[in-house]
Write an enzyme that holds these catalytic residues in place. Structure first.
Site, short mmCIF file in Angstrom:
data_model
loop_
_atom_site.label_atom_id
_atom_site.label_comp_id
_atom_site.label_asym_id
_atom_site.label_seq_id
_atom_site.Cartn_x
_atom_site.Cartn_y
_atom_site.Cartn_z
CG ASP A 1 80.01 -6.66 135.80
OD1 ASP A 1 81.05 -6.54 136.75
OD2 ASP A 1 80.22 -6.05 134.86
CG ASP B 1 80.58 -9.77 133.85
OD1 ASP B 1 81.01 -9.52 134.82
OD2 ASP B 1 80.61 -8.93 132.83
#
Length: 809
Positions: free
Chosen positions: A437, A640
């Site tokens: 990420d 996430d």
């Protein structure tokens, strides 16, 4: 996810049954649960996660009921727990005490048996007629007091035609009882005491293996919980002009909720009053806070930063953003590729192999002598079959993975890494792609000044000083970034008068009577400021992913300041280390493409997927997995979490959100991104250690079973081989170092002995991790009864065996 099975059939929309599962010790357990559920008519899909101790079943509600599924799990010998309830420290501490008490009782029986077997001959005890009966009493006590739970699990598996480690243990234990009884009542010269003592020892080692696995899982779970921040469970609802604090679950669509600065937004809704900046990084991945005014949407889970907002609720329950993320996490876990532990792969073939060897020994010595005219040698045939079953119980095999995991977990903790699951060790060697990420992972998630561009005739010091003087009156995160730059450079800040904040645009004030504007270039342009001289630079900075702030004084442009998230210092080095290992690095983020590509280029990541929703992140990872590639995902936010659950190894940064940490297999406790590579290296080293342990263990057990089929091996040698194999595995796992009582606490002791949230949880945790010497037996229960109760049961069983023995003698 250690097990995932899907059926195809003509089906209606499936219902979903979620469960937390207690009592699992290895991925063979997940396979057992998977098989049992898959054989129920009406079950379409099964997913069982050993790392998270939970399961998900999709089923036809017209054919199967949740009660049937729950009853099936409990019949297998596992514990059903409500998935909506989080276990407390007290509950986990009580479970540890219970299982430790079970182990201590079993160890007492085993130690007594060993003393009688190996010291007894020196003391002349072997000639005592009641000696075999005392060993029988110890075997029965061990099997039916401390080992009763194993029998329930073994029977539930066996009647479903599932062969696992519980079944193999019971074959070995009952083989010992049968062999001893044959020696007592039927066959002369049979090693009675050897068989009874073997039953005691194999059951004790199984209890030890079960307790070791529980310690690893519980310590990881409690450490993770201390990292997690609790989300708000109440909301301030405005009713009749007054604020009423109510549970979040009772908030309805249309309610108005007040959120003060610094608070998490508990609901999805639309701003109806107030103006503020909201940090949505954990939701969208965008690190620069978003301006929120009347009419703007807000998402539950984001953080209100500067002003007070009144939000009208638009979505609750299953329609909310967080509920959608939760569904994506469930789906990701159920679709995660299966990982079969290498030890369990050995057991898959070893269990039938032991049964075949035992049968072969029986047939061999029953038929061969008959063929050559001497008649069947039943003594030797039965000794061969029973000894093979006793030799076949793989104590060291069962402990190989937990011991290597404990060693690897201790090494990881010293480097600031929490390895939460066996899968993290097992699959590390196979990882092909590491997905990052952006916000909070590759970057720090905190805006900072990256570029200072003064106009002609203006110095950087003057530009920063003027901007910081006005921004000093603002609470905006971008304002703090400018202030920090001025402070670190020692730039003097002048006094400002007539300060005014323009929500969504910028701020203004007067310095020595001059009007100063600091804010968006478009706002400055609308106020008559000419950006022409730096227009090209503005576009360049924005193309590089920076947020551009213009500064003007008396209508003249002083310059531009570029603000962006700061890249972690070791991000580039981490990507280089991954590349050197032959792994591909990739970025998947919900942030805008321009910013994502700029950050990726800075750290050396070539492939970027941007502007994706949480569920889409998990889908992208599934695409990679369908191509046969094992994936590690590194993230920190709510957005996430589904991807972390879907990945073969999910890595959460320790400063991330609770849902991200809970979805991950590995937690990095500090800010060091290089710990991701360290985790891979530790996982690979631990896997090598596991294979070495298995080679040692299989050498003892495999050769022992083969030797036992000759009918020449006494069960006493099975005990010797068992002790030797476990000792060798211990020595190989820890290299001569003593196993510390708080192995996983090394490197972050405060997490284990300190309560970061207040309250009494810290005391409960200390109780859970007290050493065995500090355990009070009167506080321990086994299967719902106190240790004292089971001691009396043991005495009764022992007395009965001795009375029968006295009568028989």
């Amino acid at each position: 996810m250690a097990a995932t099975t899907e059926r195809t059939s003509d089906r209606q929309e499936p219902a979903v049954f979620r469960m937390k599962i207690g009592g699992m010790s290895c991925s063979f357990c997940t396979s057992t649960i998977d098989k049992a559920f898959s054989r129920i008519d009406g079950v379409y899909e099964v997913g069982v996660s050993l790392a998270h101790e939970e399961g998900l079943v999709k089923y036809d509600p017209t054919k199967v009921t949740p009660e049937t599924l729950r009853r099936t799990l409990e019949q297998l010998g596992y514990v059903y727990r409500d998935p909506e309830k989080v276990r407390t420290f007290d509950e986990e501490a009580a479970e540890l005490r219970r299982e430790r008490g079970r182990l201590l009782v079993a160890a007492g029986f085993a130690a007594t048996s060993l003393v009688l077997m190996f010291v007894g001959p020196w003391l002349g005890l072997v000639d005592i007629p009641l000696m075999p009966w005392l060993l029988l009493a110890l075997a029965l006590d061990t099997m039916f007091v401390t080992g009763w739970f194993i029998k329930k699990m073994a029977w539930a598996s066996l009647r479903r035609r599932i062969l696992n480690q519980h079944v193999l243990l019971e074959f070995a234990a009952f083989a010992g009882i049968v062999g001893g009884l044959l020696g007592l009542f039927v066959l002369d010269g049979f090693p009675v005491g050897d068989f009874f003592a073997a039953s005691t020892l194999v059951t004790t080692y199984h209890v030890l293996s079960h307790y070791s696995s529980l310690v690893v899982r519980t310590r990881s779970s409690q450490a993770v919980r201390r990292l997690m921040a609790l989300r708000p469970d109440t909301a301030r609802v405005v009713r009749d002009g007054k604020e009423v604090e109510v549970p979040v679950d009772e908030v309805a669509v249309g309610d108005r909720v007040r959120i003060r600065p610094g608070e998490s937004i508990p609901v999805d809704g639309v701003v109806v009053e107030g103006a503020s900046t909201v940090n949505e990084a954990i939701v969208t991945g965008e690190s620069i806070p978003t301006e929120k005014v009347a009419g703007a949407e807000v998402i539950g889970g984001s953080v209100n930063e500067t002003g007070t907002l009144v939000v009208e609720v638009t979505r609750v329950g299953d329609d909310s953003f967080l509920a959608q993320v939760a569904r994506s996490i469930d789906e990701a876990r159920s679709l995660r590729p299966g990982i079969l532990q290498v030890a369990d792969l050995v057991l898959r073939y070893f269990v039938p192999g032991v049964l075949v060897a035992a049968g072969l020994g029986l047939v061999l010595w029953a038929l061969l002598p008959a063929v050559f005219g001497d008649g069947p040698d039943w003594n030797r045939a039965l000794l061969a079959a029973l000894a093979a079953l006793v030799m076949g119980y793989p104590c060291a095999l069962g402990m190989s993975t937990p011991l290597a995991t404990i060693r690897g977990g201790g090494e990881a903790a010293r480097r600031g890494i929490l390895m939460r699951s066996g899968e993290a060790f097992q699959v590390a060697k196979d990882i092909a792609v590491v997905v990052f990420d952006k916000t909070g992972t590759v970057t720090r998630g905190e805006p900072a000044v990256r570029t200072i561009l003064p106009a002609a005739g203006i110095s950087e010091t003057e530009l920063v000083g003027v901007a910081a003087a006005v921004e000093a009156n603002s609470e905006h995160p971008l304002a703090r970034a400018v202030e920090d730059t001025a402070e670190s450079a020692g730039v003097p800040i002048e006094d400002v008068e007539d300060f005014v904040a323009r929500p969504g645009r910028g701020v203004q004030g007067r310095i020595c009577g001059d009007l100063v504007l600091v804010g968006k270039p478009a706002w400055l342009r609308s106020e008559g400021v000419d950006l022409g001289p730096l227009e090209a630079e503005r576009r360049r900075l924005e193309a590089a992913g920076q947020t551009v702030v213009g500064v003007a004084r008396r209508g003249r442009l002083l310059g531009l300041i570029g603000i962006a998230d700061t890249v972690r210092p070791d991000a580039s080095a981490t990507v280089d280390r991954l590349t050197d290992r032959g792994l591909a690095a990739m970025m998947i983020t919900g942030d805008n493409r321009r910013t994502a590509e700029a950050i990726a280029a800075e750290v050396g990541i070539a492939e970027v997927v941007a502007e994706v929703l949480p569920g889409e992140k998990a889908a992208r990872i599934r695409e990679l997995q369908r191509k046969g590639r094992r994936v590690m995902m590194v993230g920190d936010g709510i957005n996430d979490a589904p991807a972390l659950a879907q990945a073969d190894i999910g890595v959460a940064m320790g400063a991330g959100t609770d849902i991200a940490i809970e979805s991950a297999d590995v937690v990095v406790l500090g800010d060091r991104l290089g710990a991701v590579v360290d985790a891979l290296e530790i996982g690979e080293a631990s896997y090598r250690k596991t294979k070495q342990n298995l080679t040692i263990a299989f050498g003892f057990n495999g050769l022992g079973v083969a030797a036992a089929t000759t009918g020449l091996v006494s069960p006493v040698w099975a005990m010797v081989a068992m002790i030797a194999s476990v000792t060798a595995v211990l020595a190989n796992s820890f290299g001569g170092r003593l196993l510390r009582d708080r192995t996983l606490a090394v490197g972050y002791p405060a997490l284990m002995g300190e309560d970061h949230h207040g309250g009494s949880e810290g005391a409960a945790t200390e109780t859970a991790f007290d050493g065995p010497g500090r355990l009070r037996l009167r506080d321990v229960e086994i299967d719902g009864h106190s240790v004292g109760f089971w001691i009396w049961v043991s005495v009764v069983i022992g007395a009965a065996a001795l009375l029968v023995g006295a009568w028989w003698s």
